[in-house]
Design a protein around this motif. Sequence first.
Motif, short mmCIF file in Angstrom:
data_model
loop_
_atom_site.label_atom_id
_atom_site.label_comp_id
_atom_site.label_asym_id
_atom_site.label_seq_id
_atom_site.Cartn_x
_atom_site.Cartn_y
_atom_site.Cartn_z
N ALA A 150 9.17 -14.49 1.43
CA ALA A 150 10.30 -13.66 1.86
C ALA A 150 11.08 -13.12 0.67
O ALA A 150 11.52 -11.97 0.67
CB ALA A 150 11.22 -14.46 2.78
N ALA A 151 11.25 -13.95 -0.36
CA ALA A 151 11.99 -13.52 -1.55
C ALA A 151 11.22 -12.43 -2.29
O ALA A 151 11.81 -11.43 -2.75
CB ALA A 151 12.26 -14.71 -2.47
N LEU A 152 9.91 -12.59 -2.41
CA LEU A 152 9.10 -11.57 -3.10
C LEU A 152 9.09 -10.27 -2.30
O LEU A 152 9.22 -9.18 -2.87
CB LEU A 152 7.68 -12.08 -3.32
N GLU A 153 8.96 -10.37 -0.98
CA GLU A 153 8.96 -9.16 -0.16
C GLU A 153 10.30 -8.43 -0.27
O GLU A 153 10.33 -7.20 -0.30
CB GLU A 153 8.65 -9.50 1.29
N LYS A 154 11.38 -9.18 -0.36
CA LYS A 154 12.69 -8.56 -0.49
C LYS A 154 12.81 -7.87 -1.86
O LYS A 154 13.28 -6.73 -1.95
CB LYS A 154 13.79 -9.62 -0.33
N GLU A 155 12.37 -8.56 -2.92
CA GLU A 155 12.43 -7.97 -4.26
C GLU A 155 11.61 -6.70 -4.37
O GLU A 155 11.98 -5.76 -5.06
CB GLU A 155 11.93 -8.98 -5.30
N PHE A 156 10.44 -6.69 -3.71
CA PHE A 156 9.52 -5.58 -3.84
C PHE A 156 9.55 -4.62 -2.67
O PHE A 156 8.67 -3.78 -2.51
CB PHE A 156 8.09 -6.11 -4.04
N ALA A 157 10.58 -4.72 -1.83
CA ALA A 157 10.65 -3.93 -0.60
C ALA A 157 10.48 -2.43 -0.85
O ALA A 157 9.86 -1.72 -0.06
CB ALA A 157 11.97 -4.21 0.12
N ASP A 158 11.02 -1.92 -1.95
CA ASP A 158 10.94 -0.50 -2.25
C ASP A 158 9.50 -0.01 -2.41
O ASP A 158 9.23 1.18 -2.31
CB ASP A 158 11.69 -0.17 -3.55
N PHE A 159 8.58 -0.93 -2.68
CA PHE A 159 7.19 -0.55 -2.96
C PHE A 159 6.22 -0.91 -1.84
O PHE A 159 5.06 -0.56 -1.89
CB PHE A 159 6.72 -1.23 -4.26
N LEU A 160 6.72 -1.63 -0.84
CA LEU A 160 5.84 -2.13 0.21
C LEU A 160 5.75 -1.22 1.43
O LEU A 160 5.19 -1.59 2.44
CB LEU A 160 6.27 -3.54 0.63
N GLY A 161 6.32 -0.06 1.33
CA GLY A 161 6.19 0.93 2.42
C GLY A 161 6.98 0.55 3.61
O GLY A 161 6.67 0.35 4.69
N ALA B 194 -0.74 -8.43 -0.25
CA ALA B 194 -1.78 -7.40 -0.46
C ALA B 194 -2.42 -7.00 0.85
O ALA B 194 -2.64 -5.81 1.11
CB ALA B 194 -2.84 -7.94 -1.43
N GLU B 195 -2.71 -7.99 1.69
CA GLU B 195 -3.36 -7.73 2.97
C GLU B 195 -2.43 -6.98 3.92
O GLU B 195 -2.81 -6.00 4.55
CB GLU B 195 -3.78 -9.07 3.59
N GLU B 196 -1.18 -7.42 3.99
CA GLU B 196 -0.22 -6.85 4.94
C GLU B 196 0.28 -5.47 4.53
O GLU B 196 0.75 -4.71 5.36
CB GLU B 196 0.96 -7.81 5.12
N HIS B 197 0.19 -5.16 3.24
CA HIS B 197 0.72 -3.88 2.74
C HIS B 197 -0.35 -3.07 2.02
O HIS B 197 -0.06 -2.29 1.12
CB HIS B 197 1.92 -4.15 1.82
N ALA B 198 -1.60 -3.25 2.45
CA ALA B 198 -2.74 -2.60 1.79
C ALA B 198 -2.61 -1.08 1.76
O ALA B 198 -3.14 -0.43 0.86
CB ALA B 198 -4.04 -3.01 2.47
N GLU B 199 -1.90 -0.52 2.73
CA GLU B 199 -1.78 0.93 2.79
C GLU B 199 -0.81 1.49 1.75
O GLU B 199 -0.84 2.67 1.44
CB GLU B 199 -1.36 1.39 4.20
N SER B 200 0.05 0.65 1.19
CA SER B 200 1.08 1.19 0.29
C SER B 200 1.05 0.65 -1.13
O SER B 200 1.65 1.26 -2.02
CB SER B 200 2.47 0.93 0.89
N SER C 164 -3.04 4.33 -11.82
CA SER C 164 -3.10 4.28 -10.36
C SER C 164 -2.12 5.28 -9.75
O SER C 164 -1.02 5.48 -10.27
CB SER C 164 -2.75 2.87 -9.87
N ASP C 165 -2.53 5.89 -8.64
CA ASP C 165 -1.63 6.84 -7.98
C ASP C 165 -0.74 6.16 -6.96
O ASP C 165 -0.01 6.81 -6.22
CB ASP C 165 -2.44 7.98 -7.34
N ARG C 166 -0.78 4.83 -6.89
CA ARG C 166 0.10 4.07 -6.01
C ARG C 166 0.70 2.90 -6.78
O ARG C 166 0.20 2.55 -7.83
CB ARG C 166 -0.61 3.58 -4.75
N PRO C 167 1.76 2.31 -6.26
CA PRO C 167 2.33 1.14 -6.95
C PRO C 167 1.31 0.01 -7.03
O PRO C 167 0.51 -0.18 -6.11
CB PRO C 167 3.51 0.74 -6.06
N VAL C 168 1.36 -0.72 -8.14
CA VAL C 168 0.45 -1.85 -8.35
C VAL C 168 1.29 -3.07 -8.71
O VAL C 168 2.09 -3.04 -9.65
CB VAL C 168 -0.55 -1.57 -9.49
N ILE C 169 1.11 -4.15 -7.95
CA ILE C 169 1.75 -5.43 -8.27
C ILE C 169 0.76 -6.20 -9.14
O ILE C 169 -0.38 -6.43 -8.74
CB ILE C 169 2.08 -6.23 -7.00
#
Length: 108
Positions: free
Chosen positions: A97-108, A46-52, A19-24
């Motif tokens: 909130a905890a997952l979004e914080k952990e993965f913030a670098d990849f969520l655009g 996935a829905e909220e960060h579909a662009e990144s 994949s050319d983008r990050p994949v969770i």
Amino acid sequence: MSNAKAVTDASFEEDVLKSDRPVIVDFWAEWCGPCRMVGPILDQIAEEHAESVDVVKLNVDENGETAAKYGITSIPAIYVFKDGEVAKTSVGAKPKAALEKEFADFLG
């Protein structure tokens, strides 16, 4: 039902590693209660960060080869892959909130 794409041992390389983008990747199983709690949270991310980022699910019972390759012994295990490599890991059910914080670098 989840709107995250299901990946398999056969499709993992194409869907995740190339994949050319990050994949969770949500490593899960049907019988796993905490996995069922995390699934809807990952769907929201996935829905909220579909662009990144892409979010996919891999059933460890049906796809043991990939689970073994990445040493999955506890689920839910949530791995972020970037450029074909594991970039971040999280094991266990956590609030959104905890997952979004952990993965913030990849969520655009």
